[in-house]
Each structure stands twice: as structure tokens, then as C-alpha cells.
Design an enzyme around this catalytic site. Structure first.
Site, PDB file in Angstrom:
ATOM      1  N   GLU A   1      49.262  81.238  67.389  1.00 47.76           N
ATOM      2  CA  GLU A   1      49.842  82.413  68.042  1.00 47.76           C
ATOM      3  C   GLU A   1      51.230  82.718  67.468  1.00 47.76           C
ATOM      4  O   GLU A   1      52.054  81.826  67.352  1.00 47.76           O
ATOM      5  CB  GLU A   1      49.941  82.193  69.560  1.00 47.76           C
ATOM      6  CG  GLU A   1      48.609  81.900  70.236  1.00 47.76           C
ATOM      7  CD  GLU A   1      47.587  83.033  70.095  1.00 47.76           C
ATOM      8  OE1 GLU A   1      47.968  84.152  69.706  1.00 47.76           O
ATOM      9  OE2 GLU A   1      46.390  82.781  70.364  1.00 47.76           O
TER      10      GLU A   1
ATOM     11  N   ARG B   1      43.075  88.238  83.892  1.00 46.16           N
ATOM     12  CA  ARG B   1      41.661  88.642  83.845  1.00 46.16           C
ATOM     13  C   ARG B   1      40.870  88.000  84.983  1.00 46.16           C
ATOM     14  O   ARG B   1      39.935  88.583  85.524  1.00 46.16           O
ATOM     15  CB  ARG B   1      41.102  88.195  82.484  1.00 46.16           C
ATOM     16  CG  ARG B   1      39.631  88.392  82.252  1.00 46.16           C
ATOM     17  CD  ARG B   1      39.249  87.911  80.840  1.00 46.16           C
ATOM     18  NE  ARG B   1      39.473  86.468  80.660  1.00 46.16           N
ATOM     19  CZ  ARG B   1      38.587  85.525  80.987  1.00 46.16           C
ATOM     20  NH1 ARG B   1      37.429  85.842  81.548  1.00 46.16           N
ATOM     21  NH2 ARG B   1      38.862  84.246  80.770  1.00 46.16           N
TER      22      ARG B   1
ATOM     23  N   CYS C   1      48.284  81.097  79.252  1.00 43.49           N
ATOM     24  CA  CYS C   1      48.735  80.585  77.955  1.00 43.49           C
ATOM     25  C   CYS C   1      49.906  81.403  77.431  1.00 43.49           C
ATOM     26  O   CYS C   1      50.934  80.855  77.014  1.00 43.49           O
ATOM     27  CB  CYS C   1      47.584  80.580  76.953  1.00 43.49           C
ATOM     28  SG  CYS C   1      46.319  79.372  77.381  1.00 43.49           S
TER      29      CYS C   1
ATOM     30  N   HIS D   1      45.801  78.289  70.197  1.00 40.82           N
ATOM     31  CA  HIS D   1      44.552  78.366  70.958  1.00 40.82           C
ATOM     32  C   HIS D   1      43.431  77.666  70.190  1.00 40.82           C
ATOM     33  O   HIS D   1      43.355  77.761  68.956  1.00 40.82           O
ATOM     34  CB  HIS D   1      44.151  79.836  71.194  1.00 40.82           C
ATOM     35  CG  HIS D   1      44.628  80.385  72.501  1.00 40.82           C
ATOM     36  ND1 HIS D   1      45.536  81.412  72.604  1.00 40.82           N
ATOM     37  CD2 HIS D   1      44.313  80.043  73.792  1.00 40.82           C
ATOM     38  CE1 HIS D   1      45.761  81.679  73.882  1.00 40.82           C
ATOM     39  NE2 HIS D   1      45.029  80.856  74.630  1.00 40.82           N
TER      40      HIS D   1
HETATM   41  N1  PCA Z   1      43.470  78.892  78.420  1.00 43.44           N
HETATM   42  C1  PCA Z   1      43.919  79.961  79.282  1.00 43.44           C
HETATM   43  C2  PCA Z   1      44.772  79.295  80.333  1.00 43.44           C
HETATM   44  C3  PCA Z   1      44.493  77.832  80.208  1.00 43.44           C
HETATM   45  C4  PCA Z   1      43.758  77.682  78.948  1.00 43.44           C
HETATM   46  O1  PCA Z   1      43.436  76.596  78.426  1.00 43.44           O
HETATM   47  C5  PCA Z   1      44.593  81.100  78.531  1.00 43.44           C
HETATM   48  O2  PCA Z   1      44.229  81.371  77.366  1.00 43.44           O
HETATM   49  O3  PCA Z   1      45.473  81.768  79.082  1.00 43.44           O
END
Ligand code: PCA
Length: 199
Positions: free
Chosen positions: A79, A89, A142, A166
Site C-alpha cells: 500500500e 463496507r 486496514c 495486504h
Molecule cells: N483486513 C481488513 C481489516 C482487517 C483485515 O485483515 C481490511 O482490509 O480493512
């Protein structure tokens, strides 16, 4: 000796595991070079930001690397940007689902990741791990954690570098849903080792 905080998340949205939580159990790096503190974050707007900023304040790390699941991915997403908004969401693990929530009314619209994302990208590719830079960490927990950490570091004037990565589902999360994409834990472990050695 570099001090690093590595964060992962608890499971959310009907899942019983979160690959970012599993990753915290498999941190492999040279203990002469790195002192790593793993921290598990709750998937809640109420606590996640507080837990990570308190850890940064207590530990004063050189780096913060946060990990979270994005179930749409088949690759590692580095990111680049955190936005000053939560627009959930789905409800979080407390049942809260904020919309259009500005994280810090006095804060900038966005922060850049301060991790060396281009170097990390190059090193992951060389290690044979599918990776892509990403220009949106979403508008859920996140992104909230990434923004909160960068905003706290900026306000305090710390030199800490911070960012978010991610990752996909683990294969065992795809057994009931074989159309999902996944990445094996051994590859995720290699990814983490490569990311740390890129710092
Ligand atoms: N993914 C979510 C929140 C916790 C996670 O592991 C996100 O992408 O916001």
C-alpha cells in the site's frame, strides 16, 4: 539494531483465521540486526488505532509494518497511500459500521507510506513472490490503522517509517470457496523475511 513493530489482525467477517495473524507466529529474521515486536490488532474502529499508536509511543520503533487480509488478492499488495476516511463496507467486530468518518479532522487528506516500497517490490519479485504496488488500502480498518500510525508519527515528529501490506487468503480458507485466490503460508513467510531484510 533496528526496532520493528509488526502488526496483524484478528479474524473478521465470518472467517475463523486471519492470515495476517498467522504470519505473526512465523517471524524469521536475524536477531543481531532486528528486534521485532509482534502485535495483534482488533478489527474494531474503537480500539485498532489506539492499540497501534500506544505501541508506537511505548516502543519508539524504527519501523512499523502492518499486515491485513484482502480476500480479493492473489498477490502481495504494497500500500502506498492511507486516506483520512473510514467508510465501512461491513460492521467491525464490535458491530460498528461508520460511514464517511474523517479519522482526524485536522489531518491531511492522505499520507504516503514511508516504507521503502520500491525496494521491497524489487526484492519480492527477485524472491519469486507475486507483488504489486497498490494506491488504495480501502476505507475499512486496514486503511484506518495505516492512517492512524502515520498521522501519530507525523504529529509526534518521530523518525519511524510506517506502512501497510495486504495479503491474500490462506489455502485452508478456500476449501469451501474454491474460486477464492490464496497464497501458501510458506510463501507468506518468505515474503515477510524478504520485507524485513529490505529495511
Ligand atoms: N483486513 C481488513 C481489516 C482487517 C483485515 O485483515 C481490511 O482490509 O480493512
Amino acid at each position: 539494531m533496528k526496532k520493528i513493530i509488526i502488526t496483524g489482525f484478528e479474524p473478521f467477517e465470518k472467517e475463523t483465521i486471519n492470515p495476517s495473524q498467522e504470519l505473526l507466529k512465523h517471524i524469521d529474521c536475524d536477531p543481531n540486526l532486528f528486534q521485532v515486536q509482534p502485535i495483534l490488532l482488533p478489527v474494531t474502529v474503537k480500539e485498532a488505532g489506539k492499540v497501534i499508536t500506544k505501541a508506537i509511543d511505548d516502543i519508539r520503533p524504527d519501523y512499523v509494518i502492518s499486515f491485513g487480509l484482502n480476500g480479493k488478492l492473489s498477490h502481495i499488495a504494497l500500500e502506498r497511500v492511507a486516506l483520512n476516511i473510514v467508510d465501512a463496507r461491513i460492521p467491525d467486530n464490535n458491530g460498528e459500521q461508520p460511514h464517511d468518518m474523517i479519522i482526524n479532522q485536522e489531518g491531511p487528506v492522505a499520507y504516503w507510506s514511508t516504507l521503502p516500497v520500491r525496494t521491497i517490490e524489487q526484492n519480492l519479485k527477485e524472491a519469486g513472490i507475486p507483488v504489486k504496488l497498490s494506491y488504495s488500502a480501502g476505507t475499512y480498518i486496514c486503511n484506518y490503522v495505516m492512517y492512524s500510525a502515520l498521522d501519530f508519527i507525523e504529529k509526534r515528529g518521530f523518525q519511524t517509517k510506517s506502512g501497510f501490506i495486504h495479503i491474500p487468503f490462506l489455502p485452508e480458507q478456500c476449501l469451501e470457496n474454491p474460486l477464492r485466490s490464496s497464497m501458501d503460508l510458506s510463501l507468506l513467510k518468505k515474503m515477510l523475511k524478504t520485507v524485513i531484510s529490505s529495511l
